[in-house]
Design an enzyme around this catalytic site. Structure first.
Site: not given
Ligand code: FDA
Length: 310
Positions: A135, A186, A191, A228-229, A290
């Site tokens: 990570d 990845r 975060a 990503t979500h 986080r």
């Molecule tokens: P965004 O935050 O814009 O979210 C898009 C949508 O997803 C939101 O509108 C909501 O619907 C949903 N959503 C997202 N987070 C949610 C939550 N916590 N609760 C409920 N709904 C939520 N970061 C990092 O710095 N180092 C790392 O090694 C990793 N590793 C990692 C592994 C995996 C498999 C994932 C999916 C994510 C990470 N992350 C990470 C976290 C990443 O950096 C980021 O903070 C989160 O994925 C949230 O960003 P999104 O891309 O999902 O977009």
């Protein structure tokens, strides 16, 4: 609200007192809100959860929660726990894939010991066909994480990959380097709370960087993971892969346990590979904070849960 709640929860995630209280008292009840994001506190709970996830057609990676250890003893204990986790994974027959953090293996205490600890995990891992993802933590650790990754890569460890964060200005260079090595990346948005000197601050800038880097990984990388979500980032990835005729077995999507389960299932139904990141362990507090900070609605959710528990 978004930036404010993210900063608030990020500050809480770094509180040593809260962290200690959380790991001492545990997740309290089996239906506590934390369990929406965390598979449990023990290896057995994690394996049960992983089995359920796998039976639904998802890939998975298990993460034994822990970070920022302050002593070599703690780093050794975390390393041993990973080795034990791998033994249990082998015995249970679930997919052999784990994720870990270098501050959990002691990089803050002694870099050489951290590398040794990582080898202690990678060696049995290679023997049993594990993939180990490192990570990415906050920006003071970016350089050292990538240096350690490359050191091991040069020593012919190939069962490793790394996470890169789209919000950092430096990441395009890092993606190009990983593509050149043939290493698996990845891609995540990032975060942590970072300053403008190292990271984009605007949501739109992070999104644009994510799209750009995802394309670079799809075009020139080795089996990238698009983590990503965000439905718009996912749609852009799908469109780019289709336009370039990149088949769905040449990359995977990844999401966190408990987040956007609807989207996780629909991607699998559409024939994409979807890996779920399944965290477990007693040191769940910083990870949980986080996650709360990523979605303002979670604040209301927690407040409601707390009030109803009174
Ligand atoms: P965004 O935050 O814009 O979210 C898009 C949508 O997803 C939101 O509108 C909501 O619907 C949903 N959503 C997202 N987070 C949610 C939550 N916590 N609760 C409920 N709904 C939520 N970061 C990092 O710095 N180092 C790392 O090694 C990793 N590793 C990692 C592994 C995996 C498999 C994932 C999916 C994510 C990470 N992350 C990470 C976290 C990443 O950096 C980021 O903070 C989160 O994925 C949230 O960003 P999104 O891309 O999902 O977009």
């Amino acid at each position: 609200m978004y930036a404010g709640s993210k900063a608030f929860f990020y500050a809480l995630s770094r509180s040593a007192t809260l962290k200690r209280l959380a790991s001492t008292y545990g997740m309290a009840t089996p239906d506590s809100f934390a369990r929406r994001f965390i598979a449990g506190e023990t290896i057995d709970e994690a394996i049960d959860c992983a089995r359920r996830i796998q039976s639904q057609g998802f890939l998975l990676t298990l993460d034994y929660l822990g970070e920022s250890v302050r002593t070599l003893e703690e780093a050794t204990a975390a390393t041993r726990e990973y080795v034990r986790l791998m033994e249990v994974i082998v015995a249970s027959g679930i997919e052999r894939n784990v994720s870990l953090k270098l501050t959990q293996l002691g990089v803050d205490v002694d870099r050489a010991t951290c590398v040794d600890n990582l080898r202690r995990i990678l060696d049995p891992g290679a023997k049993h066909g594990f993939f180990v993802r490192i990570d990415m933590e906050n920006s003071p650790y970016t350089e050292v994480t990538l240096e350690i990754f490359e050191t091991l890569w040069q020593q012919d460890y190939r069962n490793i990959g790394v996470a890169l964060q789209a919000y950092l200005h430096r990441t395009e260079r890092d993606v190009r380097r990983m593509n050149e090595l043939g290493a698996r990346v990845r891609l995540v948005k990032g975060a942590y709370k970072e300053s403008a000197s190292v990271a984009y601050q605007q949501k739109a800038e992070v999104e644009a960087a994510f799209n750009r880097l995802a394309r670079l990984l799809l075009d020139e990388g080795t089996y990238p993971a698009i983590a990503t979500h965000d439905p718009t980032r996912i749609a852009a990835t799908r469109e780019h892969a289709a336009a370039r005729r990149i088949s769905s077995d040449r990359f995977e999507f990844q999401m966190l346990y408990g987040v956007r389960r609807d989207l996780q299932s629909s991607l699998v139904a559409d024939g994409y590979r979807m890996r779920i990141y399944v965290p477990f362990g007693r040191q769940w507090f910083p990870y949980f904070m986080r996650r709360l900070g990523e979605r303002p609605a979670n604040v209301a959710f927690v407040l409601r849960a707390l009030l109803s528990e009174r």
